[in-house]
Design a protein around this motif. Structure first.
Motif, PDB file in Angstrom:
ATOM      1  N   VAL A   1      30.970  87.345  72.240  1.00 18.72           N
ATOM      2  CA  VAL A   1      29.185  87.337  71.557  1.00 18.72           C
ATOM      3  C   VAL A   1      28.465  87.138  72.530  1.00 18.72           C
ATOM      4  N   ASN A   2      27.000  87.028  73.039  1.00 21.75           N
ATOM      5  CA  ASN A   2      26.378  86.927  74.586  1.00 21.75           C
ATOM      6  C   ASN A   2      25.444  86.161  73.551  1.00 21.75           C
ATOM      7  N   LEU A   3      24.989  84.660  74.401  1.00 23.59           N
ATOM      8  CA  LEU A   3      24.151  84.108  73.856  1.00 23.59           C
ATOM      9  C   LEU A   3      23.072  83.548  75.080  1.00 23.59           C
ATOM     10  N   MET A   4      21.613  84.759  74.197  1.00 23.32           N
ATOM     11  CA  MET A   4      20.744  84.690  75.591  1.00 23.32           C
ATOM     12  C   MET A   4      19.201  84.162  74.891  1.00 23.32           C
ATOM     13  N   GLY A   5      18.184  83.388  75.274  1.00 19.47           N
ATOM     14  CA  GLY A   5      16.956  83.165  75.752  1.00 19.47           C
ATOM     15  C   GLY A   5      16.854  82.202  75.260  1.00 19.47           C
ATOM     16  N   GLU A   6      16.483  81.223  73.799  1.00 19.87           N
ATOM     17  CA  GLU A   6      16.087  79.875  74.227  1.00 19.87           C
ATOM     18  C   GLU A   6      17.268  78.974  73.144  1.00 19.87           C
ATOM     19  N   PHE A   7      18.348  78.977  74.540  1.00 22.53           N
ATOM     20  CA  PHE A   7      19.649  77.816  73.697  1.00 22.53           C
ATOM     21  C   PHE A   7      20.013  77.045  74.965  1.00 22.53           C
TER      22      PHE A   7
ATOM     23  N   GLN B   1      15.365  80.986  62.567  1.00 16.54           N
ATOM     24  CA  GLN B   1      16.362  82.600  62.918  1.00 16.54           C
ATOM     25  C   GLN B   1      16.330  83.015  64.031  1.00 16.54           C
ATOM     26  N   VAL B   2      17.542  84.234  64.353  1.00 17.01           N
ATOM     27  CA  VAL B   2      17.521  84.715  65.644  1.00 17.01           C
ATOM     28  C   VAL B   2      17.600  85.756  65.595  1.00 17.01           C
ATOM     29  N   LEU B   3      17.670  86.905  66.944  1.00 14.12           N
ATOM     30  CA  LEU B   3      17.845  88.158  66.843  1.00 14.12           C
ATOM     31  C   LEU B   3      18.984  89.033  67.081  1.00 14.12           C
ATOM     32  N   ILE B   4      19.891  89.624  66.255  1.00 14.18           N
ATOM     33  CA  ILE B   4      21.219  89.478  66.469  1.00 14.18           C
ATOM     34  C   ILE B   4      21.113  91.547  67.194  1.00 14.18           C
ATOM     35  N   PHE B   5      21.015  92.110  68.615  1.00 10.63           N
ATOM     36  CA  PHE B   5      21.222  93.541  68.978  1.00 10.63           C
ATOM     37  C   PHE B   5      22.892  93.948  68.625  1.00 10.63           C
ATOM     38  N   ALA B   6      23.420  94.885  67.667  1.00 14.36           N
ATOM     39  CA  ALA B   6      24.822  94.856  67.873  1.00 14.36           C
ATOM     40  C   ALA B   6      25.021  95.961  67.426  1.00 14.36           C
ATOM     41  N   THR B   7      26.314  97.268  67.914  1.00 12.18           N
ATOM     42  CA  THR B   7      25.979  98.691  67.596  1.00 12.18           C
ATOM     43  C   THR B   7      27.476  98.732  66.173  1.00 12.18           C
ATOM     44  N   GLY B   8      26.675 100.044  66.013  1.00 15.35           N
ATOM     45  CA  GLY B   8      26.961 100.629  64.526  1.00 15.35           C
ATOM     46  C   GLY B   8      28.338 101.837  64.849  1.00 15.35           C
ATOM     47  N   GLU B   9      28.412 102.104  64.136  1.00 15.47           N
ATOM     48  CA  GLU B   9      29.631 103.089  64.099  1.00 15.47           C
ATOM     49  C   GLU B   9      28.972 104.246  65.433  1.00 15.47           C
ATOM     50  N   THR B  10      27.650 105.003  64.928  1.00 12.21           N
ATOM     51  CA  THR B  10      27.265 106.109  66.406  1.00 12.21           C
ATOM     52  C   THR B  10      25.983 105.935  66.414  1.00 12.21           C
TER      53      THR B  10
ATOM     54  N   LYS C   1      19.328  93.326  63.559  1.00 11.68           N
ATOM     55  CA  LYS C   1      19.364  92.901  62.077  1.00 11.68           C
ATOM     56  C   LYS C   1      19.118  91.128  62.231  1.00 11.68           C
ATOM     57  N   ASP C   2      18.687  90.691  61.757  1.00 14.71           N
ATOM     58  CA  ASP C   2      18.194  89.440  61.603  1.00 14.71           C
ATOM     59  C   ASP C   2      18.857  88.443  60.992  1.00 14.71           C
TER      60      ASP C   2
ATOM     61  N   VAL D   1      22.923  87.643  70.798  1.00 14.13           N
ATOM     62  CA  VAL D   1      22.301  86.872  69.676  1.00 14.13           C
ATOM     63  C   VAL D   1      21.224  86.457  70.639  1.00 14.13           C
ATOM     64  N   ILE D   2      19.573  86.618  70.186  1.00 17.74           N
ATOM     65  CA  ILE D   2      18.708  86.045  71.121  1.00 17.74           C
ATOM     66  C   ILE D   2      18.563  85.441  70.275  1.00 17.74           C
ATOM     67  N   ALA D   3      17.489  83.975  70.984  1.00 15.48           N
ATOM     68  CA  ALA D   3      17.117  83.181  70.221  1.00 15.48           C
ATOM     69  C   ALA D   3      14.994  83.267  70.973  1.00 15.48           C
ATOM     70  N   LEU D   4      14.251  83.155  70.259  1.00 19.26           N
ATOM     71  CA  LEU D   4      12.826  83.900  70.250  1.00 19.26           C
ATOM     72  C   LEU D   4      11.978  82.486  70.865  1.00 19.26           C
ATOM     73  N   PRO D   5      11.159  82.217  71.901  1.00 19.99           N
ATOM     74  CA  PRO D   5      10.653  80.831  71.812  1.00 19.99           C
ATOM     75  C   PRO D   5       9.328  81.198  70.695  1.00 19.99           C
ATOM     76  N   LEU D   6       8.986  79.820  70.597  1.00 20.30           N
ATOM     77  CA  LEU D   6       7.846  79.412  69.560  1.00 20.30           C
ATOM     78  C   LEU D   6       6.521  80.704  69.597  1.00 20.30           C
ATOM     79  N   ARG D   7       5.782  80.581  69.361  1.00 17.51           N
ATOM     80  CA  ARG D   7       4.794  81.333  69.683  1.00 17.51           C
ATOM     81  C   ARG D   7       3.089  80.755  69.313  1.00 17.51           C
ATOM     82  N   ASN D   8       2.661  81.226  70.699  1.00 15.03           N
ATOM     83  CA  ASN D   8       1.970  80.232  72.219  1.00 15.03           C
ATOM     84  C   ASN D   8       1.135  80.271  71.233  1.00 15.03           C
TER      85      ASN D   8
END
Length: 786
Positions: free
Chosen positions: A300-306, A338-347, A352-353, A370-377
């Motif tokens: 898996v790929n962890l990106m963003g605020e890690f 929470q984190v955001l997960i970009f995933a692949t399905g069947e088609t 997903k959160d 898996v993307i960790a987003l920053p706090l709101r400004n």
């Protein structure tokens, strides 16, 4: 002419066709497809929507990670996470894609690969084994046997190819495959049997140590540099992994196997070593061992605020919380709910959160991003106060805080505050923003989060004019005008005069006002001598004070002599425009090999623009900031000022007496090199020895004559001082070549190609010339007849 051009045209067409087919073939072979696409390196302009069936089929050749990244960059499925991005980037999909590209799709490495990418870490075993009782003795090992006490002796032993050692007074016995402690016990028993009774009663002690270890051969599969390695017998799995460069691009970091006698006896997990510093499963190798690095199963790929973003390898039973621990948890500026997960399905792809409560129970799928987003400004409890307060700025808001409590935090009203006027900009979360006007001296209602308070100041209601200080002062510019300002005070406010300023002729321009005190657009000019001991010269609103330069500060003009003179170098002029003969008398005359007829003066062309040379110079400067100075370094282009040349005959004293010199001029007198250069459209370009008395025709014949398509009309003879001459024609057709001197260059210019046949004017000119030549020829024949 027509016949000679046909083959050329056909050859040109064939060449163009060949080049076009070659370019087409190269384009087909080098065309970028989705199969060889590197998604993180795509430019924004090269990303197009995937619509055709062929592109959809090529999409299947991408890895799951590349499919997700490509879809995100194309804007697919971006509406769902849009509302959860920071406020300042959630305006439209273009901002979202820019955020993803700049902050998420950055280069990442597989977690664990840093063990093998940096040269500071080494797992080479320690070969100094002073006392290693569990060391397994084998063929080739060197041992040191020492007896001390009542009896003393020292022996160097080596394990022979048959696995035995020979101990004096004890005999030969097998030790291969035994631990070092067992070998010591066996040797001690043999020596006791051989008469070393002191070993039995303790009067003599025995010590056995390994002084040299044997080498073994192991095999590594699936590494960056797979193959067979010869290592010390005390080497471990980690040592060989480091020597082989670690796992290959798709190799596993979690299930590295040690195979001995066709059986997996240990499995090494590098993540456990990185997380805890403890190495479990790192066994000592033996002859014939195989280290196998299988292909990874799930990543898996962890990106963003890690804290440590990257690609992480999963084990089947690991949750997101386990991977988060390997990544060092979130950064301080991350939204941890929470984190955001970009995933692949069947088609198709989907998003997903994953809430914080699900971190320890959620199992990720291979290829998930898996993307960790920053706090709101934005701030939940901040208020601002500006204007007429002692300490303007941001302050923490508390429930029930009143206006006067906020002023108290800002240390009260400033002396310039307008105590009757203040305004509050209120921006409720669920409502329309509004301005509220209050009296800051008595108003004490509650304030709310995100309020902005502005206390008005008297300066806001007071207009003022300016005066300008220009010329030779340290800080030229504008000053705020108030009644009573004098020219002398303005000069002092401008930092005083610079070293070239003149206070005896200060120009003051005072605007002329009408009866109502308004500007008329006209000024009264006066020249004064600045008097800093008296009352000074009063200024009016809009006045201009100009400081002039002291006269005669241009400095002494200097010219330069170079070339064939007795004393080359710089020479000062008594004044600009001094005649050349006066300065030339100071250089000590000319050298023996000088060419005085061909002297030159190089003078800057001030009317031409300066051109860049392609070189740059380093320029350091200091920039003043509120907190101090910052040094900056820039690189500015080096410019060249164009120069004119003036030909001078130093044998003509009258000419020298007429030429005036300017500052920066360079006088050059060439040396006689006794060579002549022939260049351009000749059969043999190059240099020739100068022969006195020979004209240009002699050197052209020495160069093999003209190339095809040119003739004597294209010859230019250039002398050492830049002057040139061309061939003249006697009687209209007999060439008279120019004289040639040392350092002359003869150039045959190429003739421009004609587009077609002769036009009417050219045909008439050629016909007229031929008629004239025919008439002259007939006349010469008549005069020369016998």
């Amino acid at each position: 002419m027509k016949f000679s051009r046909k083959p050329i045209s056909i050859l040109g067409i064939l060449t163009l066709l060949t080049l076009s087919f070659t370019a087409q073939g190269q384009g087909v072979l080098s065309r970028r497809t989705l199969g060889n696409l590197n998604v993180p390196q795509l430019q924004r302009g090269s990303i197009t929507p995937l619509s055709s069936a062929i592109e959809q089929q090529q999409l299947q050749n991408l890895t799951r990670e590349q499919q997700i990244q490509l879809a995100m960059l194309n804007g697919a499925n971006l509406s769902d996470p849009k509302s959860r991005l920071p406020e300042d980037i959630a305006l439209d999909s273009a901002d979202l894609k820019d955020y993803v590209k700049k902050n998420i799709f950055r280069d990442t490495l597989v977690f664990g690969s840093e063990l093998f990418r940096r040269g500071n870490l080494n797992f080479t075993p320690n070969l100094q084994l002073a006392n290693a009782p569990n060391y397994l003795v084998g063929i080739g090992d060197r041992l040191s046997l020492t007896l001390f006490g009542n009896q003393e002796a020292s022996y160097d032993l080596q394990v022979k190819p048959n696995g035995t050692v020979e101990v004096p007074y004890a005999g030969v016995f097998s030790v291969a495959g035994l631990k070092l402690q067992a070998v010591e016990t066996r040797i001690k028993q043999k020596l006791i049997q051989s008469g070393y009774v002191g070993l039995q009663n303790g009067g003599t002690q025995l010590s056995l140590a390994v002084t040299g270890v044997r080498s073994i051969r192991v095999t590594v599969l699936g590494a960056r540099n797979p193959g067979s390695y010869v290592v010390p017998s005390i080497a471990t799995i980690m040592h060989v992994l480091y020597a082989s460069g670690g796992p290959a691009k798709n190799g596993s970091y979690r299930t590295i196997e040690l195979i001995r006698n066709n059986t997996v006896i240990s499995t090494l997990d590098l993540y456990h070593f990185i997380a805890t510093g403890k190495v479990s499963g790192d066994l000592v190798l033996e002859e014939g061992d195989v280290i196998r690095i299988p292909t990874y199963t799930d990543r898996v790929n962890l990106m963003g605020e890690f804290k440590r973003p990257g690609i992480f390898e999963l084990k089947p039973d690991e949750s997101f919380a386990d991977i988060l621990a390997y990544a060092g948890n979130f950064t301080e500026g991350a939204y941890k709910g929470q984190v955001l997960i970009f995933a692949t399905g069947e088609t198709e792809l989907y998003v997903k959160d994953l809430a914080q409560a699900q971190f320890s129970t959620s199992i990720l799928s291979s290829g998930d991003l898996v993307i960790a987003l920053p706090l709101r400004n934005r701030y939940t409890n901040r208020v601002a106060v500006t204007g007429g307060v002692v300490r303007p700025g941001y302050y923490a808001w508390q429930e029930g805080m009143t206006f006067q409590e906020l002023l108290e935090k800002a240390q009260g009203l400033d002396r310039q505050a307008l105590v009757s006027k203040a305004s509050i900009l209120r921006r409720p979360d669920r409502g329309i923003s509004e301005y509220i006007e209050v009296d800051p001296s008595v108003y004490n209602e509650p304030i709310f989060a995100d309020d902005s308070v502005y206390v008005s100041m008297y300066n806001d209601l007071t207009g003022f004019d300016f005066v300008a200080v220009q010329g030779h002062v340290e800080k030229p510019g504008k000053l705020a005008y108030f009644p009573g300002l004098t020219a002398e005070q303005a000069i002092l406010y401008a930092g005083g005069i610079d070293p070239s300023g003149d206070l005896t002729m200060v120009e003051v321009a005072n605007p002329i006002l009408d009866e109502k005190g308004q500007l008329t657009g006209r000024s009264e000019i006066s020249v004064i001598t600045a008097d800093f001991n008296g009352p000074g010269t009063l200024l009016k609103p809009g006045s201009v004070v100009a400081i002039r330069q002291r006269p005669n500060l241009t400095g002494t003009p200097v010219i330069y002599f170079s070339g064939a003179v007795q004393r080359p170098g710089a020479y000062s002029l008594s004044k600009n425009g001094e005649k050349l003969n006066g300065v030339f008398g100071r250089v000590g005359g000319l050298a023996e090999d000088a060419m005085p007829r061909f002297g030159m003066i190089f003078r800057q062309d001030l009317n031409a623009d300066r051109a860049e040379t392609g070189l740059y110079k380093k320029v350091e400067s200091r920039v003043l900031l509120d907190s101090g100075e910052v040094n900056t370094v820039d690189f500015e282009p080096i410019l060249r000022t164009p120069k004119d040349t003036i030909a001078v005959n130093f044998k003509n004293w009258t000419q020298l007496a007429r030429i005036g010199m300017q500052d920066g001029d360079t006088v050059f007198i060439p040396r006689e090199m006794n060579s002549v250069m022939v260049r351009g459209q000749v059969k043999n370009q190059g240099g020739h020895a100068f022969v006195p008395g020979k004209r240009a025709g002699y050197y052209l014949r020495s160069a093999g004559g003209y190339s095809r398509g040119v003739n004597s009309q294209d010859v230019v003879v250039t002398y050492a001082n830049g002057r040139s001459a061309e061939i003249r024609y006697a009687l209209g057709f007999i060439p008279v070549y120019p004289r040639v001197y040392s350092n002359t260059t003869i150039t045959v210019l190429p003739r421009p190609e004609k587009k077609g046949g002769l036009n009417a004017g050219e045909l008439a000119a050629y016909t007229s010339s031929l008629a004239s030549i025919s008439s002259i020829t007939l006349g010469l024949i008549y005069l020369l007849r016998p």
